[in-house]
Design an enzyme around this catalytic site. Structure first.
Site, PDB file in Angstrom:
ATOM      1  CE  LYS A 212      -3.546   2.424   2.530  1.00  0.00           C
ATOM      2  NZ  LYS A 212      -4.520   2.467   3.600  1.00  0.00           N
ATOM      3  CD  GLU A 218       9.281  -6.148   7.164  1.00  0.00           C
ATOM      4  OE1 GLU A 218       9.021  -5.024   6.650  1.00  0.00           O
ATOM      5  OE2 GLU A 218       9.118  -6.401   8.364  1.00  0.00           O
ATOM      6  N   GLY A 273      -4.787  -1.914   4.748  1.00  0.00           N
ATOM      7  CA  GLY A 273      -4.087  -3.104   4.262  1.00  0.00           C
ATOM      8  C   GLY A 273      -4.793  -4.408   4.602  1.00  0.00           C
ATOM      9  NE  ARG A 274      -6.467  -3.679  10.753  1.00  0.00           N
ATOM     10  CZ  ARG A 274      -5.789  -2.538  10.879  1.00  0.00           C
ATOM     11  NH1 ARG A 274      -4.617  -2.421  10.288  1.00  0.00           N
ATOM     12  NH2 ARG A 274      -6.257  -1.541  11.585  1.00  0.00           N
ATOM     13  CD  GLU A 359      -1.883  -4.348  11.267  1.00  0.00           C
ATOM     14  OE1 GLU A 359      -2.526  -4.293  10.210  1.00  0.00           O
ATOM     15  OE2 GLU A 359      -0.642  -4.495  11.288  1.00  0.00           O
ATOM     16  CG  HIS A 390      -5.291 -35.807  16.578  1.00  0.00           C
ATOM     17  ND1 HIS A 390      -5.556 -37.022  17.184  1.00  0.00           N
ATOM     18  CD2 HIS A 390      -6.282 -35.605  15.673  1.00  0.00           C
ATOM     19  CE1 HIS A 390      -6.642 -37.542  16.631  1.00  0.00           C
ATOM     20  NE2 HIS A 390      -7.113 -36.703  15.716  1.00  0.00           N
ATOM     21  CE  LYS A 510       5.804  -0.941   9.862  1.00  0.00           C
ATOM     22  NZ  LYS A 510       4.810  -0.221   9.061  1.00  0.00           N
TER      23      LYS A 510
HETATM   24  O1  F6P Z   1       3.312  -2.867   9.687  1.00  0.00           O
HETATM   25  C1  F6P Z   1       1.953  -3.166   9.581  1.00  0.00           C
HETATM   26  C2  F6P Z   1       1.449  -2.852   8.211  1.00  0.00           C
HETATM   27  O2  F6P Z   1       1.388  -1.482   8.018  1.00  0.00           O
HETATM   28  C3  F6P Z   1       0.104  -3.489   7.968  1.00  0.00           C
HETATM   29  O3  F6P Z   1      -0.942  -2.760   8.451  1.00  0.00           O
HETATM   30  C4  F6P Z   1       0.105  -3.645   6.491  1.00  0.00           C
HETATM   31  O4  F6P Z   1      -0.864  -4.549   6.046  1.00  0.00           O
HETATM   32  C5  F6P Z   1       1.519  -4.118   6.268  1.00  0.00           C
HETATM   33  O5  F6P Z   1       2.285  -3.405   7.212  1.00  0.00           O
HETATM   34  C6  F6P Z   1       2.067  -3.908   4.891  1.00  0.00           C
HETATM   35  O6  F6P Z   1       2.039  -2.576   4.511  1.00  0.00           O
HETATM   36  P1  F6P Z   1       2.218  -2.163   3.010  1.00  0.00           P
HETATM   37  O7  F6P Z   1       1.120  -2.773   2.215  1.00  0.00           O
HETATM   38  O8  F6P Z   1       2.182  -0.673   2.993  1.00  0.00           O
HETATM   39  O9  F6P Z   1       3.551  -2.683   2.554  1.00  0.00           O
END
Ligand code: F6P
Length: 547
Positions: A212, A218, A273-274, A359, A390, A510
């Site tokens: 987003k 990452e 995002g979620r 979240e 199990h 972060k």
């Molecule tokens: O760090 C949490 C977060 O901001 C989430 O809310 C989001 O889904 C995820 O990181 C990824 O964010 P982006 O889509 O901006 O890479």
């Protein structure tokens, strides 16, 4: 100070206080008693809508509990807040944004105006572009730089830009085009990328970089690794446009990374995002299952939106599910909620729900910034049945904790194999029965168990669960299911008076990781100003890596 109950803090609301008193009266009532007192309870405490049936009779509630919970929802102005969400008001107040994920699945032709723009038209324009692109890939018409068709699609993203796409891909695998290989890379641990790509040919691989913000460490790190991996074999910067597309709200950053914005699929800051698996973030899902199935999934989402928006709370599935969880969380001291899909295709559903629920509602201050004096989101966890039975079900049956559970099952299997689906569902029903009714010591002894062993072999019962039954797992029923949980989360957030759409709690980690990354790297011993534990860990790590 006003005495209007609309403005009272949650724990001072009349319904909250009444629920407290009521919980003292009913907390020791056993489900055995509740079922004995009402032989039709299992037929009465249900909600049915097309394709989805909820049995909530195995909950530790009476009609009075439900009445008070609904009163609480009304006191918290849930109806008005639902309208605010659907109308695009800036209900995500800490970020000054709307939370308009419901617009993502509004049918073509609908109008939802935000800042003078009909967002539904924008949504459908993106869906149309996605459909064209997905069909090109599915028909092997999207060629890589060397002219070979793309057959491998790797989604790079994390959190909402990963969990929804992975969950949906796994859930709808049965509908996927099997000659395409879909992979998902999320972790900044290089292992994730290396293992996901080790058997892939760069000439036939496309990366979807989903973010987003397009600033997530990452995702950008993995996207750079992907770029190097591609260029190592293809050796030409021109290749990027055939092997990379982006899904983002941030065209600037996409461009900066080197992806042509013609190859970008957009979405909007009003979509969290979620809450984005049904936006362009679901591009991998659409490629896998095709545009028609993707649109059927959107119809499922929309059907639940309509149900949530227009059904009285007494028969409103997301509202009832939310209130039941709130009852255990706030009045019976439960700390977690478990979800058990009796469906292997839904193996990633619990992980998906973890982000959605925790979240969204893992917050400790109200919309006004005051500390809450009640619990907010419970810990969400789960595994597919029957596997969980199990491993940890022992604790559910005989442990000391109260853990309300959601069981999800389907009437029909997508892979009928002998009587295996009957066995699967027999287990699902048996677990809810065993949890609710248990087995008394007297019953155990009557079967010949010696006195000393009877306590070990008896089951207290009174462990609550919901059972959700669906016809079969289809794109539409998946949409229904996800929207059900989305709206349940929102309902709880309204009552807890928190912002379910921000996530400031991830920021500190972060920022510290960024600082620490610099300290791990350099050749010279850095000046460390952390606490003594963190300083020692960093020094130790450096010793093993930098000698
Ligand atoms: O760090 C949490 C977060 O901001 C989430 O809310 C989001 O889904 C995820 O990181 C990824 O964010 P982006 O889509 O901006 O890479």
């Amino acid at each position: 100070m006003t005495h209007d109950s609309n403005f009272l803090p949650l724990t001072q609301r009349p319904a909250w206080k009444a629920l407290h008193t009521h919980s003292e009266q009913v907390k020791d009532t056993h489900l055995r008693e509740l079922f004995a007192a009402d032989p039709k309870r299992g037929e009465r405490l249900v909600i049915e809508i097309p394709d989805l049936y909820l049995d909530y009779s195995k909950n530790r509630i009476t009609d009075e509990t439900l009445r008070l919970l609904i009163r609480l929802a009304n006191e918290c102005q849930l109806r008005e807040r639902i309208e605010s969400m659907f109308n695009g008001e800036a209900i995500n107040s800490t970020e000054g944004r709307a939370a308009l994920h419901t617009a993502l699945r509004a049918p073509e032709g609908a109008r939802i105006m935000l800042d003078g723009v009909n967002v539904v038209a924008e949504v459908h324009a993106v869906l149309d572009r996605m459909s064209v692109f997905a069909e090109q890939l599915r028909n092997r018409q999207w060629l890589g730089h060397t002219g070979k068709p793309i057959v491998n699609i790797v989604n790079i993203g994390i959190g909402g830009s990963d969990l929804g796409p992975v969950m949906a891909y796994e859930a709808l695998k049965s509908y996927s085009q099997r000659n395409l290989t879909l992979r998902f890379v999320s972790n900044v641990d290089g292992t994730d990328f290396v293992e996901a790509t080790r058997d892939l040919d760069p000439e036939q691989t496309l990366f979807i970089v989903c973010s987003k913000t397009f600033t997530t460490l990452e995702t950008l790190t993995n996207a750079r690794a992907a770029r190097n991996w591609c260029l190592q074999k293809l050796g030409d910067e021109q290749a990027i446009s055939r092997h990379f597309v982006a899904v983002s709200t941030n065209a600037e950053e996409v461009k900066k990374f080197g992806i042509d914005t013609d190859n970008m699929f957009g979405f909007w800051d009003w979509d969290g995002g979620r809450y984005s698996m049904d936006s362009a973030i679901g591009l991998s899902t659409m490629i896998a299952v095709g545009p028609n199935h993707f649109r059927a999934m959107l119809e499922g989402f929309h059907a639940m939106d309509e149900h949530f928006r227009h059904t009285p709370f007494e028969r409103n599935m997301p509202v009832i599910m939310a209130l039941l969880k709130l009852w255990y969380n706030n009045f019976l001291d439960a700390q977690s909620v478990a979800v058990f899909p009796y469906c292997q295709y839904l193996k990633r559903f619990p992980a998906y729900l973890q982000q959605l629920t925790m979240e969204s509602n893992g917050k400790h201050v109200t919309l006004e910034g005051a500390n809450v004096d009640y619990q907010t989101a419970p810990i969400y966890w789960g595994e597919p049945g029957t596997n969980g039975q199990h491993s940890f079900f022992q604790l559910l049956h005989q442990g000391t904790r109260l853990i309300p559970c959601d069981f999800i099952g389907f009437y029909k299997s997508l892979n009928p194999l002998g009587d295996q689906h009957d066995l699967l569902m027999a287990n699902c029903f048996a677990q809810t029965e065993a949890l609710a009714f248990g087995k008394t010591e007297a019953e155990v002894k009557a079967e010949g168990t010696p006195d000393w062993l009877a306590p070990h072999r008896s089951f207290e019962g009174n462990r609550p669960s919901n059972t959700l039954l669906l016809d079969r797992l289809t794109p539409r029923t998946l949409g229904l299911l996800v929207a059900l949980f989305e709206h349940s989360v929102f309902t709880q957030g309204v009552i807890w008076n928190i912002d379910s759409f921000d996530q400031w709690g991830v920021e500190l980690g972060k920022a510290l990781a960024k600082k620490t990354a610099g300290e791990l790297k350099g050749a010279d011993e850095p000046q460390l100003d952390h606490d003594s534990s963190t300083n020692t860990l960093i020094r130790r790590y450096r010793r093993f890596n930098r000698g």
